[in-house]
Design a protein around this motif. Structure first.
Motif, PDB file in Angstrom:
ATOM      1  N   UNK A 246     -30.618  43.820  42.094  1.00 55.41           N
ATOM      2  CA  UNK A 246     -30.673  43.706  40.758  1.00 55.41           C
ATOM      3  C   UNK A 246     -31.225  44.931  40.327  1.00 55.41           C
ATOM      4  N   UNK A 247     -30.839  45.360  38.969  1.00 55.89           N
ATOM      5  CA  UNK A 247     -31.427  46.615  38.168  1.00 55.89           C
ATOM      6  C   UNK A 247     -32.977  46.138  37.739  1.00 55.89           C
ATOM      7  N   UNK A 248     -33.793  47.114  37.639  1.00 54.37           N
ATOM      8  CA  UNK A 248     -35.144  46.967  37.140  1.00 54.37           C
ATOM      9  C   UNK A 248     -34.918  46.629  35.441  1.00 54.37           C
ATOM     10  N   UNK A 249     -35.823  46.351  34.947  1.00 57.27           N
ATOM     11  CA  UNK A 249     -36.026  46.037  33.599  1.00 57.27           C
ATOM     12  C   UNK A 249     -35.610  44.479  33.143  1.00 57.27           C
TER      13      UNK A 249
ATOM     14  N   UNK B 211     -35.300  36.928  47.688  1.00 56.37           N
ATOM     15  CA  UNK B 211     -35.561  36.396  46.224  1.00 56.37           C
ATOM     16  C   UNK B 211     -37.014  36.804  45.894  1.00 56.37           C
ATOM     17  N   UNK B 212     -37.887  37.212  46.721  1.00 54.11           N
ATOM     18  CA  UNK B 212     -39.243  37.605  46.572  1.00 54.11           C
ATOM     19  C   UNK B 212     -39.518  38.833  45.957  1.00 54.11           C
ATOM     20  N   UNK B 213     -40.009  38.609  44.660  1.00 54.36           N
ATOM     21  CA  UNK B 213     -40.013  39.818  43.888  1.00 54.36           C
ATOM     22  C   UNK B 213     -41.111  40.759  44.089  1.00 54.36           C
TER      23      UNK B 213
ATOM     24  N   UNK C 280     -34.429  40.533  42.933  1.00 54.11           N
ATOM     25  CA  UNK C 280     -33.701  40.221  43.835  1.00 54.11           C
ATOM     26  C   UNK C 280     -32.823  40.962  44.587  1.00 54.11           C
ATOM     27  N   UNK C 281     -32.539  40.857  45.978  1.00 56.46           N
ATOM     28  CA  UNK C 281     -31.619  41.736  46.724  1.00 56.46           C
ATOM     29  C   UNK C 281     -31.111  41.048  47.815  1.00 56.46           C
TER      30      UNK C 281
END
Length: 346
Positions: free
Chosen positions: A59-62, A96-98, A104-105
């Protein structure tokens, strides 16, 4: 200007390296991570590992719009489709561990093949152009006949009401990312709810962004993988076909170019009528009389997607290098949809 991506954050690559060593030791050590310059939504990297090359998608940041950048869903649907005859990259792991990268990645295998961004296929001869388009259609027909239940995807989306939900979702997304007033978009938002086609077929797996540049094509013109499943869900089997045809109606001069204004017969490329007829033959599905409404709907939906890119550009949070240019296409895309609705089925 493109914003910082997850691996740009100090210490992020070290965290990724440690996580991969712990959870996917068969890949060996991470030697290098390099970001692909294409891709408007989710930052994507090539990972050089001891075991070979792999792909990291994040996912992108922000701040993210609700339901956007769903890389967890991408991973799930491709893992499931790996059991089918729809070609997808092999999945390796998802996270899914931020605490690791802040988003997520997931990691997947790197499939050999080219991403073809120009639908005119200028580097191919007429016979190969036709082969590539027919290969794309063959994959689309397979996707349009998937059985979500057999793939473990019966809960991947609701079994009915796709068009109404999509209209609601993308109207909401458009309002959340609106940066200018577009009369054509307002016209589509006003008229489409009363014109949406009836959903007459059992739901299938829908890619949601099925076009040439989301395929990996080999040197023989065959499709090795369908990628970028962020917008996938369950829906009517005509969704991806009508979306693809919408993409091909876009003008040849636009940042994301279509085949509008192109002499297709001279290039050896099948026209929309041929593609639709072949799809109907391969799937046994009937093409409805309100086909133009399907196409206008996708003009609205894609204009909303493009407006989301425009919003990210304005906030300095765009992923791709060409995001600012692509964002300018939202207005003419909406105008194309309004024109198609006005002309009707003629």
């Amino acid at each position: 200007m493109a914003s910082k991506a997850p691996l740009d954050i100090p210490g992020a690559e070290a965290k990724l390296r440690a996580y991969l060593q712990a959870h996917a030791p068969e890949l060996g050590a991470l030697k290098e991570a390099s970001k692909f310059s294409v891709g408007q939504s989710n930052p994507t990297y090539k990972l050089a590992m001891d075991a070979g090359d792999f792909v990291l998608r994040t996912q992108p940041l922000g701040d993210l719009l609700k339901s956007a950048h769903a890389v967890d869903r991408e991973h799930r649907v491709m893992q499931a489709l790996g059991q089918s005859d729809v070609p997808v990259p092999p999945m390796v792991l998802a996270c899914e561990d931020l605490e690791v990268l802040g988003v997520k990645w997931f990691v997947m295998g790197l499939v050999q093949g080219s991403t073809l961004t120009d639908p005119q296929l200028p580097d191919h001869d007429a016979a190969m152009r036709r082969h590539i388009y027919e290969a794309q259609l063959d994959v689309l027909a397979r996707l349009a006949t998937t059985d979500p239940g057999q793939l473990g995807l019966s809960d991947y989306g609701r079994p009915s009401g796709y068009l109404e939900r999509q209209l609601h979702v993308w109207t909401r997304q458009y309002r959340a990312s609106e940066t200018q007033h577009m009369p054509a978009m307002e016209e589509l938002i006003s008229k489409l709810p009363g014109m949406l086609p009836l959903e007459q077929h059992k739901a299938v797996v829908v890619h949601g962004d099925f076009r040439l540049d989301n395929l990996l094509v080999d040197g023989q013109g065959d499709v090795q993988a369908v990628i970028d499943w962020e917008l996938s869900t369950l829906g009517p089997p005509l969704v991806d076909l009508s979306y693809w045809c919408t993409m091909l109606r876009m003008d040849q001069s636009w940042p994301i170019a279509g085949l509008g204004g192109v002499n297709l017969s001279a290039l050896g490329i099948p026209n929309e009528q041929e593609l639709v007829a072949q799809f109907a033959h391969k799937t046994g599905l009937e093409i409805p009389d309100d086909w133009h409404v399907w196409v206008a709907f996708h003009c609205f939906r894609f204009a909303a997607i493009l407006q989301g890119i425009a919003k990210r550009v304005s906030e300095g949070n765009a992923s791709a290098d060409n995001a600012a240019n692509v964002a300018t296409q939202a207005k003419p895309m909406a105008e194309l949809g309004a024109e198609i609705l006005a002309k009707g089925a003629h």
